[in-house]
Design a protein around this motif. Sequence first.
Motif, PDB file in Angstrom:
ATOM      1  N   PHE A   1      15.008  40.736  36.478  1.00 55.64           N
ATOM      2  CA  PHE A   1      13.670  40.500  37.007  1.00 55.64           C
ATOM      3  C   PHE A   1      13.020  41.847  37.272  1.00 55.64           C
ATOM      4  N   SER A   2      11.704  41.824  37.369  1.00 55.11           N
ATOM      5  CA  SER A   2      10.949  43.024  37.712  1.00 55.11           C
ATOM      6  C   SER A   2      10.356  42.822  39.088  1.00 55.11           C
ATOM      7  N   THR A   3      10.406  43.860  39.875  1.00 48.56           N
ATOM      8  CA  THR A   3       9.857  43.771  41.222  1.00 48.56           C
ATOM      9  C   THR A   3       9.544  45.169  41.738  1.00 48.56           C
ATOM     10  N   GLU A   4       8.643  45.206  42.683  1.00 49.59           N
ATOM     11  CA  GLU A   4       8.367  46.426  43.440  1.00 49.59           C
ATOM     12  C   GLU A   4       9.127  46.278  44.752  1.00 49.59           C
ATOM     13  N   THR A   5       9.638  47.362  45.265  1.00 46.17           N
ATOM     14  CA  THR A   5      10.327  47.322  46.550  1.00 46.17           C
ATOM     15  C   THR A   5       9.776  48.410  47.453  1.00 46.17           C
TER      16      THR A   5
ATOM     17  N   TRP B   1       8.492  51.860  45.272  1.00 40.70           N
ATOM     18  CA  TRP B   1       7.054  52.087  45.292  1.00 40.70           C
ATOM     19  C   TRP B   1       6.322  51.755  43.996  1.00 40.70           C
ATOM     20  N   GLU B   2       7.025  51.266  43.015  1.00 42.52           N
ATOM     21  CA  GLU B   2       6.382  50.774  41.805  1.00 42.52           C
ATOM     22  C   GLU B   2       7.312  49.749  41.178  1.00 42.52           C
ATOM     23  N   GLU B   3       6.750  48.890  40.342  1.00 45.96           N
ATOM     24  CA  GLU B   3       7.562  47.837  39.735  1.00 45.96           C
ATOM     25  C   GLU B   3       8.627  48.438  38.818  1.00 45.96           C
ATOM     26  N   GLN B   4       9.825  47.939  38.968  1.00 51.30           N
ATOM     27  CA  GLN B   4      10.962  48.348  38.144  1.00 51.30           C
ATOM     28  C   GLN B   4      11.641  47.083  37.631  1.00 51.30           C
ATOM     29  N   SER B   5      12.344  47.192  36.529  1.00 55.27           N
ATOM     30  CA  SER B   5      13.140  46.089  36.002  1.00 55.27           C
ATOM     31  C   SER B   5      14.580  46.287  36.474  1.00 55.27           C
TER      32      SER B   5
ATOM     33  N   PHE C   1      16.944  41.908  45.258  1.00 61.30           N
ATOM     34  CA  PHE C   1      16.263  40.618  45.350  1.00 61.30           C
ATOM     35  C   PHE C   1      14.922  40.711  44.635  1.00 61.30           C
ATOM     36  N   PRO C   2      14.421  39.599  44.077  1.00 59.06           N
ATOM     37  CA  PRO C   2      13.115  39.610  43.398  1.00 59.06           C
ATOM     38  C   PRO C   2      11.974  39.477  44.410  1.00 59.06           C
ATOM     39  N   TYR C   3      11.662  40.553  45.078  1.00 64.10           N
ATOM     40  CA  TYR C   3      10.671  40.539  46.156  1.00 64.10           C
ATOM     41  C   TYR C   3       9.291  40.069  45.710  1.00 64.10           C
ATOM     42  N   ASP C   4       8.836  40.488  44.533  1.00 68.36           N
ATOM     43  CA  ASP C   4       7.497  40.092  44.081  1.00 68.36           C
ATOM     44  C   ASP C   4       7.416  38.596  43.793  1.00 68.36           C
TER      45      ASP C   4
END
Length: 182
Positions: A68-72, A76-80, A153-156
């Motif tokens: 999954f891709s999410t920012e944390t 500070w930016e979306e990562q896979s 975790f997939p925060y977004d």
Amino acid sequence: MSIAFPIPPLARFSSLGQLAAAFSASLALSGLTVPALASETLLTVITAEGVETALDREALEALPQHEFSTETQWTWEEQSFSGPLLIDVLKEAGLPDPANGGMIEFVADDGYHAKIDLTENAQYLTDAYPIVTTRVNGEPFPLENNGPLWVMFPYDEHPELDIEPVHNMTVWQLLQIVQLAE
């Protein structure tokens, strides 16, 4: 011929992983290389009875993979992020399903410890997340980039996970998962 390796004093390293990384970097700077150990243990899972299961990258990546891709708040930016589900890792090591309760502890290379009450946190330990991240943006990631393992975790996708109990389980530089005796 004598080769000088620019390695800082040992006192600067808080772990063997950091020392190994510095040694490898020093070799690279000097033009020498050391092949990566294919069977290098990345994660050790220890049962309450003291039985240890050592998992290398190959073993972790042989488990079903999730991405999954999410920012944390740490990136500070979306990562896979990709890797096996935490529940699959626990199962692989012979630990009971988190739904059965108990306590585990995540131990990180930087000295961080997170005790997880599986009953209290069952809603966050699902068949969709968290994963034990083995790759960020498709690539293995080193200790100095919070690797080589990171509970994620997939925060977004699930904003309800952006809470302190889940943040406490989002452990980078993961070295061990220890089942605590009850």
